[in-house]
Design an enzyme around this catalytic site. Structure first.
Site, short mmCIF file in Angstrom:
data_model
loop_
_atom_site.label_atom_id
_atom_site.label_comp_id
_atom_site.label_asym_id
_atom_site.label_seq_id
_atom_site.Cartn_x
_atom_site.Cartn_y
_atom_site.Cartn_z
N ASP A 11 0.85 -1.19 0.00
CA ASP A 11 0.00 0.00 0.00
C ASP A 11 0.89 1.24 0.00
O ASP A 11 1.69 1.45 0.91
CB ASP A 11 -0.90 -0.04 1.25
CG ASP A 11 -1.93 1.09 1.24
OD1 ASP A 11 -1.92 1.91 0.31
OD2 ASP A 11 -2.73 1.14 2.20
N ASP A 106 -3.72 2.33 -5.41
CA ASP A 106 -2.46 2.36 -4.65
C ASP A 106 -2.28 1.15 -3.75
O ASP A 106 -1.50 1.20 -2.81
CB ASP A 106 -2.38 3.65 -3.83
CG ASP A 106 -3.39 3.67 -2.70
OD1 ASP A 106 -4.40 2.94 -2.79
OD2 ASP A 106 -3.18 4.40 -1.72
N GLU A 107 -2.99 0.07 -4.05
CA GLU A 107 -2.98 -1.06 -3.13
C GLU A 107 -3.12 -2.38 -3.90
O GLU A 107 -3.94 -2.49 -4.79
CB GLU A 107 -4.19 -0.88 -2.21
CG GLU A 107 -4.05 -1.47 -0.85
CD GLU A 107 -5.30 -1.17 -0.01
OE1 GLU A 107 -5.82 -0.04 -0.08
OE2 GLU A 107 -5.73 -2.08 0.69
MG LIG Z 1 -2.45 4.01 0.32
#
Ligand SMILES: [Mg+2]
Length: 395
Positions: A11, A106-107
């Site tokens: 993340d 983003d993960e």
């Molecule tokens: Mg993040």
């Protein structure tokens, strides 16, 4: 219980804000907010860690956020930029395993061989730092639940493992809000029955729990003991990578076609290498003004990722097509993709080239496509400009 994989949750920290701070070093160390207009009921989408110290969080109205920290800098979201950087991150992750579930921009969850999780996490974090200069946190465990919680404990910019034997010590003291599906409403409801920590939940009678949260009780019980059967939702393995160009006007000049093939081959070679892939099959596609399409394909015994080899193959295919001008579109696609780690040793010559390629690729990654190229591309760039050519890639 035995596990076949280690599960990583990667993340990026304060992703949008980190990209802004990286792209503009003047923003480093400052409280910045990426969010909507405060006069139009905009909300915070991301904020830097410096802004979090003022109590600013995602989803907070921007107006409120600016009251909490009047000196915070408000920036509009640049989604195309973040998407592009996200793809670069995912390309790096793909080098380590094909088993990836992308959760959001983003993960992503990754499954790797049991016992290699921590080492892989270190290598991923090193690569993302070195190549993209972005902060990334990684949680390592044996299932999604524990790796997600490990990741939240790792933040910001670190790695943490949370193995099943540590559930009692590390998971049980945490608030129930860390468990999937426990939002503020459920949390309040459970709090009323004295269930505040994960340990409270673990020892709460199952039947009584069912009366409070219904059918979700069984899952919650499992989670509270660190069990999680949810599988990674793997995306289909990428089968091909292609680049093509449609001309705004039909092209009659074969030399221009050759220049464009050269450019497409360089683009494809770069994309293959950045994903750690090599291709066994190359196909050439041509479209004519009457919209008919001709394709020609060839395969090699040994997979390739080399610009020149792709170019040579594409020109050979072009010459075998016996095609006559004018042309409307030209494209190259690569398939039969393999991870390069799995390939046999290369010839002495390609090993020599392999020392230069990573350096060129890194320069390109850092300074952009047009920062470095072989002489021939300069001419093409000028021609392309004159022809107003735009290109398209599959992804
Ligand atoms: Mg993040």
């Amino acid at each position: 219980m035995s596990y076949s994989y280690d599960i990583l949750l990667c993340d990026l920290d304060a992703f949008f804000a980190s990209v802004e701070q990286r792209d503009n070093p003047k923003l480093k160390g400052k409280p910045i907010i990426i969010g909507g207009d405060p006069d139009y009921r905009g909300v915070v989408s991301t904020c830097s860690y410096e802004a979090r110290q003022y109590g600013i969080r995602a989803a907070l109205p921007t107006k409120k956020a600016l009251q909490l920290c009047p000196k915070a800098l408000l920036l509009p979201a640049r989604m195309p930029r973040y998407k592009k950087v996200s793809l670069q991150v995912m390309d790096i992750l793909e080098r380590f395993t094909p088993d990836i579930e992308r959760v959001s921009i983003d993960e992503a969850y990754l499954a790797v061989k049991r016992g290699t999780g921590l080492e892989t996490a270190r290598r991923i974090r090193f690569a993302v730092k070195k190549e993209l200069n972005l902060p990334l946190s990684i949680g390592v465990s044996v299932n999604k639940l524990l790796s997600k919680i490990a990741c939240s404990l790792a933040k910001p910019d670190n790695i943490k493992a949370l193995w099943p034997h540590a559930v009692e010590k590390s998971l049980w003291p945490l608030s129930i809000g860390v468990l999937p599906g426990v939002g503020p409403v459920t949390e309040k409801k459970l709090n009323k029955f004295g269930i505040k920590t994960v340990a409270d939940l673990a020892f709460f009678p199952g039947d009584a729990l069912k009366n409070i949260v219904g059918n979700y009780a069984a899952d919650l019980k499992e989670y509270s003991w660190g069990y999680d059967n949810r599988k990674l939702e793997l995306k289909h393995k990428q089968k091909s990578i292609s680049e093509e160009i449609t001309f705004p006007r039909d092209i009659y000049d074969q030399e221009i076609i050759m220049d464009i093939l050269f450019d497409l081959a360089a683009e494809l070679g770069y994309r293959l290498r950045s994903k750690g892939l090599r291709a066994r099959t190359i196909a050439l596609k041509l479209k004519f003004p009457d919209l008919t399409i001709k394709t020609k394909t060839t395969s090699f015994p040994e997979a390739i990722d080399d610009d020149e080899k792709i170019y040579d193959t594409a020109t050979t295919l072009f010459n075998h097509c016996c095609s006559k001008p004018p042309w409307r579109l030209i494209g190259i696609s690569t398939s039969g993709l393999q991870k390069w780690e799995q390939l046999a040793l290369f010839s002495a010559e390609s090993q020599k080239k392999d020392k230069i390629k990573p350096v060129l690729d890194l320069l390109r990654q850092k300074y952009g496509k047009n920062a470095i190229f072989k002489g021939r591309r300069l001419l093409l760039l000028l021609k392309k400009d004159a022809l107003m050519i735009s290109s398209k890639q599959n992804k």
